[in-house]
Design a protein around this motif. Structure first.
Motif, PDB file in Angstrom:
ATOM      1  N   ARG A   9       0.955  -1.139  -0.005  1.00 40.76           N
ATOM      2  CA  ARG A   9       0.038   0.027  -0.209  1.00 40.76           C
ATOM      3  C   ARG A   9       0.843   1.209   0.101  1.00 40.76           C
ATOM      4  O   ARG A   9       0.268   2.513  -0.147  1.00 40.76           O
ATOM      5  CB  ARG A   9      -0.812  -0.057   1.229  1.00 40.76           C
ATOM      6  N   GLY A  10       2.122   1.069   0.401  1.00 39.79           N
ATOM      7  CA  GLY A  10       3.042   2.425   0.507  1.00 39.79           C
ATOM      8  C   GLY A  10       3.478   2.733  -0.882  1.00 39.79           C
ATOM      9  O   GLY A  10       3.345   1.951  -1.845  1.00 39.79           O
ATOM     10  N   GLN A  11       3.884   4.046  -1.276  1.00 44.62           N
ATOM     11  CA  GLN A  11       4.437   4.403  -2.436  1.00 44.62           C
ATOM     12  C   GLN A  11       5.394   3.829  -2.917  1.00 44.62           C
ATOM     13  O   GLN A  11       5.440   3.355  -4.543  1.00 44.62           O
ATOM     14  CB  GLN A  11       4.656   6.042  -2.374  1.00 44.62           C
ATOM     15  N   ILE A  12       6.526   3.353  -2.160  1.00 44.39           N
ATOM     16  CA  ILE A  12       7.700   2.612  -2.804  1.00 44.39           C
ATOM     17  C   ILE A  12       7.015   1.065  -3.140  1.00 44.39           C
ATOM     18  O   ILE A  12       7.590   0.506  -4.375  1.00 44.39           O
ATOM     19  CB  ILE A  12       8.771   2.545  -1.997  1.00 44.39           C
ATOM     20  N   GLY A  13       6.504   0.526  -2.172  1.00 43.86           N
ATOM     21  CA  GLY A  13       6.193  -1.008  -2.565  1.00 43.86           C
ATOM     22  C   GLY A  13       5.288  -1.072  -3.723  1.00 43.86           C
ATOM     23  O   GLY A  13       5.215  -2.074  -4.476  1.00 43.86           O
TER      24      GLY A  13
END
Length: 280
Positions: A9-13
């Motif tokens: 859910r994170g930007q990098i992931g």
């Protein structure tokens, strides 16, 4: 074999996941709440919860590589499960705080160091990414900018080599798909040290209006930051900002040095995210 991406859910992931999927590679997205993920067709979403070790076993089934967010609470459990599942390679999103002399006693450095040590003691090949400050930290200015208020800062001339989150994702993908970065530890930054004053100027240009800056004392900054951050993070930030006011951070590895492509600048990040600062 499948690549597991944690923190989907994170930007990098999410960027790592999207890039791998676009290359036609089999990927699996892990999140505490997979139902909240809006994924492209063909990507499996699985639960990964700290309080349920069985979710880890299920998430790692038939997985050979993992993009891993550092979680000291489950580091040993992850290593054991990954080894049993036959995982061969882990790309760890760590922190440049591990490089500091007081890493073992610094809560930020210590938490990431715990995960790094657990992986180092395992049979898993590990690529460790240690980024510093993110360009996206500027999202913290949204309330002030949206309200037309000045950004208050105790160290507006502190200069850090902030990194674009998508540069971190690109380097992670390269580590997962190629051999050159495999097994290395790299400290990551943006292409240049940029002061908060210069960041605010770039953001002003991106949104088309001036954003004023108001100087406050370190004590006032500490009180403000403590409303949303634990004390150890507040102390670490104020210390870093004080030091880099007189001695700007030296850039380390970037997408330019590692991948041969230009590193994204803060100005680019500001243009890409200008709408977030002007939304009603």
């Amino acid at each position: 074999m499948t690549i597991l991406v944690t923190g989907a859910r994170g930007q990098i992931g999410r960027a790592v996941l999207t890039s791998l999927h676009a290359q036609g590679l089999p990927v699996r997205a892990a999140s505490k709440d997979p139902s909240a993920l809006n994924l492209p067709a063909g990507i499996q979403a699985v639960a990964l919860r700290d309080d349920d070790p069985e979710t880890l076993t299920a998430a790692l089934e038939n997985v050979r590589q993992v993009f891993l967010y550092a979680n000291p609470a489950t580091a040993d459990l992850f290593v054991k499960a990954a080894e049993q599942a036959g995982v061969e390679h882990v790309v760890l999103l760590s922190s440049s705080a591990v490089d500091s002399p007081d890493a073992a006693s610094n809560p930020i450095g210590a938490s990431h160091l715990t995960v790094e040590k657990a992986l180092a003691a395992s049979t898993l090949t590990t690529t460790t990414l240690r980024p510093g400050g993110f360009d996206s930290n500027a999202f913290g200015w949204i309330p002030a900018v949206s309200a037309g208020q000045p950004i208050e800062h105790a160290y507006p001339d502190a200069a850090l080599a902030m990194i674009h989150p998508l540069d971190i994702a690109d380097i992670a993908v390269a580590a997962l798909t190629g051999a050159e970065l495999r097994g290395r530890t790299v400290k990551l930054t943006g292409p240049e040290a940029i002061s908060f004053r210069a960041q605010i100027a770039a953001l002003s240009e991106a949104i088309g209006r001036e954003i004023p800056i108001a100087a406050i004392t370190p004590a006032e900054a500490e009180a403000q930051l403590s409303r949303t951050m634990p004390p150890y993070i507040v102390k670490a930030l104020l210390t870093i900002w004080s030091l880099t006011t007189d001695q700007p951070e030296t850039p380390a590895d970037t997408t330019e040095t590692l991948l041969g492509v230009p590193a994204r600048t803060f100005g680019q990040w500001a243009r890409e995210n200008a709408a977030a600062f002007t939304a009603p």
